[in-house]
Design an enzyme around this catalytic site. Structure first.
Site, mmCIF file in Angstrom:
data_model
loop_
_atom_site.group_PDB
_atom_site.id
_atom_site.type_symbol
_atom_site.label_atom_id
_atom_site.label_comp_id
_atom_site.label_asym_id
_atom_site.label_seq_id
_atom_site.Cartn_x
_atom_site.Cartn_y
_atom_site.Cartn_z
ATOM 1 N N TYR A 1 21.012 42.429 -20.016
ATOM 2 C CA TYR A 1 20.382 41.790 -19.025
ATOM 3 C C TYR A 1 19.910 40.288 -19.891
ATOM 4 O O TYR A 1 19.806 40.410 -21.087
ATOM 5 C CB TYR A 1 19.333 42.262 -18.006
ATOM 6 N N ARG B 1 22.797 35.126 -26.856
ATOM 7 C CA ARG B 1 22.089 36.499 -26.955
ATOM 8 C C ARG B 1 22.907 37.518 -26.292
ATOM 9 O O ARG B 1 22.983 38.604 -26.632
ATOM 10 C CB ARG B 1 20.560 36.660 -26.519
ATOM 11 N N ARG C 1 30.569 61.028 -13.667
ATOM 12 C CA ARG C 1 29.559 60.885 -14.719
ATOM 13 C C ARG C 1 29.859 61.447 -15.915
ATOM 14 O O ARG C 1 30.187 62.640 -16.054
ATOM 15 C CB ARG C 1 28.117 61.678 -14.176
ATOM 16 N N LYS D 1 19.066 43.457 -25.636
ATOM 17 C CA LYS D 1 18.230 43.263 -24.480
ATOM 18 C C LYS D 1 18.852 44.487 -23.257
ATOM 19 O O LYS D 1 19.443 43.832 -22.388
ATOM 20 C CB LYS D 1 18.413 41.803 -24.031
ATOM 21 N N LEU E 1 12.484 42.234 -29.178
ATOM 22 C CA LEU E 1 13.667 41.280 -28.619
ATOM 23 C C LEU E 1 13.534 39.702 -29.127
ATOM 24 O O LEU E 1 12.296 39.405 -29.509
ATOM 25 C CB LEU E 1 13.250 41.272 -27.202
HETATM 26 N N1 PDD Z 1 11.661 39.533 -20.824
HETATM 27 N N2 PDD Z 1 10.132 40.835 -25.542
HETATM 28 C C1 PDD Z 1 10.579 41.667 -24.500
HETATM 29 C C2 PDD Z 1 10.369 43.141 -24.611
HETATM 30 C C3 PDD Z 1 11.222 40.980 -23.350
HETATM 31 O O1 PDD Z 1 11.491 41.898 -22.360
HETATM 32 C C4 PDD Z 1 11.144 39.775 -23.216
HETATM 33 C C5 PDD Z 1 11.893 38.966 -21.814
HETATM 34 C C6 PDD Z 1 10.694 38.840 -24.335
HETATM 35 C C7 PDD Z 1 10.845 37.473 -24.271
HETATM 36 O O2 PDD Z 1 12.138 36.828 -24.421
HETATM 37 P P1 PDD Z 1 12.744 35.587 -23.774
HETATM 38 O O3 PDD Z 1 11.684 34.666 -24.348
HETATM 39 O O4 PDD Z 1 13.878 35.359 -24.347
HETATM 40 O O5 PDD Z 1 12.468 35.611 -22.235
HETATM 41 C C8 PDD Z 1 10.267 39.586 -25.649
HETATM 42 C C9 PDD Z 1 12.319 39.021 -19.450
HETATM 43 C C10 PDD Z 1 11.720 37.738 -19.276
HETATM 44 C C11 PDD Z 1 12.187 40.116 -18.413
HETATM 45 O O6 PDD Z 1 12.384 41.154 -18.907
HETATM 46 O O7 PDD Z 1 11.873 39.907 -17.273
#
Ligand code: PDD
Length: 286
Positions: A33, A52, A101, A150, A206
């Site tokens: 995502y 990404r 599945r 992600k 991440l």
């Molecule tokens: N989360 N680390 C983790 C584990 C994250 O889930 C996120 C982002 C980030 C920051 O990444 P970015 O700057 O690209 O948003 C770091 C999103 C916002 C979410 O899960 O809603």
């Protein structure tokens, strides 16, 4: 008025959007995502998120469902159809719905991926939390070893948020081998003697799109940056702490495990970075 969401090529009211019970996102968390923020009806750092996404898909041998240009158009169309001025666009790609599945991946030529996007309104630029700062707890990081991808495997981060809530706090910072990895849904930073310290990139965290932009702006503003791991004790003894993410931008952290960080109020470095980030990303918004 109900939201208009995007599902596999069509724009439909949210009540009419359907995904198969055999979708691998649902059965195996086999999906990735992105969350892209929207300010003044414009997308913040769309290119960073698109790059990404491509990388996450590639690491999991998942096909790109549509081109980058088509993706940009879908984002813009959702902003238009939902009159979104400020908030986020959530995007999810899964490996699609196989006939049954089955742990083995289906043949991508036979099973198309699922692509879903929806908008979420939220005040990010003017945030009450940014004025007060967040309180966090520390918890063990027991997530899998490829946090650079992600994926939608977010059960543990979700549990972490609930542990923080149960303790009367806002969020949790995760610890592995004595060192902070990141927040449940954000990257973690401390400031000591004017130097901004945040964990180096690797499989353990991440690679935040906001992180990349904020570090660039910090360096351009002649601030000192160190990309290295830090312990939770170092964080508690820091002058400041903060987090970054697309849904919070730069957000001060004022307390860790009941210990006040610095003066226990949002620090000057975090506040300045928040201002710079807002101004710069608005100027470059698409
Ligand atoms: N989360 N680390 C983790 C584990 C994250 O889930 C996120 C982002 C980030 C920051 O990444 P970015 O700057 O690209 O948003 C770091 C999103 C916002 C979410 O899960 O809603």
């Amino acid at each position: 008025m109900s939201r208009i969401v995007y599902v596999n090529g069509t724009y439909v009211p949210e009540e009419e959007a359907h995904i198969s019970v055999f979708d691998r996102g649902f059965l195996f968390a086999d999906g990735v995502y992105e969350v892209t923020s929207v300010l003044d009806g414009k997308l913040i750092d769309f290119d960073g998120h698109a790059v990404r996404l491509e990388r996450s898909l590639g690491e999991l041998d998942m096909a790109q469902p549509v081109t980058k240009d088509a993706l940009l158009e879908i984002h813009r169309e959702l902003v238009r159809r939902n009159d979104l001025t400020e908030g986020m666009i959530y995007l999810q790609v899964t490996r699609g719905a196989d006939a049954d599945r089955d742990f083995a991946f289906p043949d991508p030529d036979k099973v198309p991926s699922t692509l879903v996007l929806f908008t979420q309104a939220k005040a990010i630029s003017k945030s009450a939390a940014a004025e007060i700062g967040l309180k966090v707890i520390s918890i063990d990081d027991i997530r899998w070893g490829r946090r650079d991808i992600k994926t939608v495997q977010l059960l543990y981060p979700s549990m972490g948020k609930m542990m923080a809530k149960a303790a009367g706090k806002d969020d949790a910072w995760m610890i592995e081998d004595g060192q902070v990895t990141e927040g449940t849904s954000n990257n973690a930073y401390i400031v000591k003697d004017g130097t901004i310290i945040t964990r180096h990139l690797g499989n353990e965290i991440l690679h935040g799109i906001t992180r990349k932009a904020v570090l660039k702006f910090a360096r351009e503003a002649q601030m000192k940056v160190e990309e290295r791991a830090f312990t939770i004790d170092e964080a508690k003894a820091a002058d400041e702490a903060f987090i970054t993410s697309a849904s919070t931008f730069v957000m001060p952290v004022v307390e860790i495990d009941d210990v006040s960080v610095g003066a226990g109020t949002p620090g000057p470095v975090a506040q300045r970075l928040r201002e710079i980030y807002l101004a710069e990303s608005m100027a470059a918004a698409q």
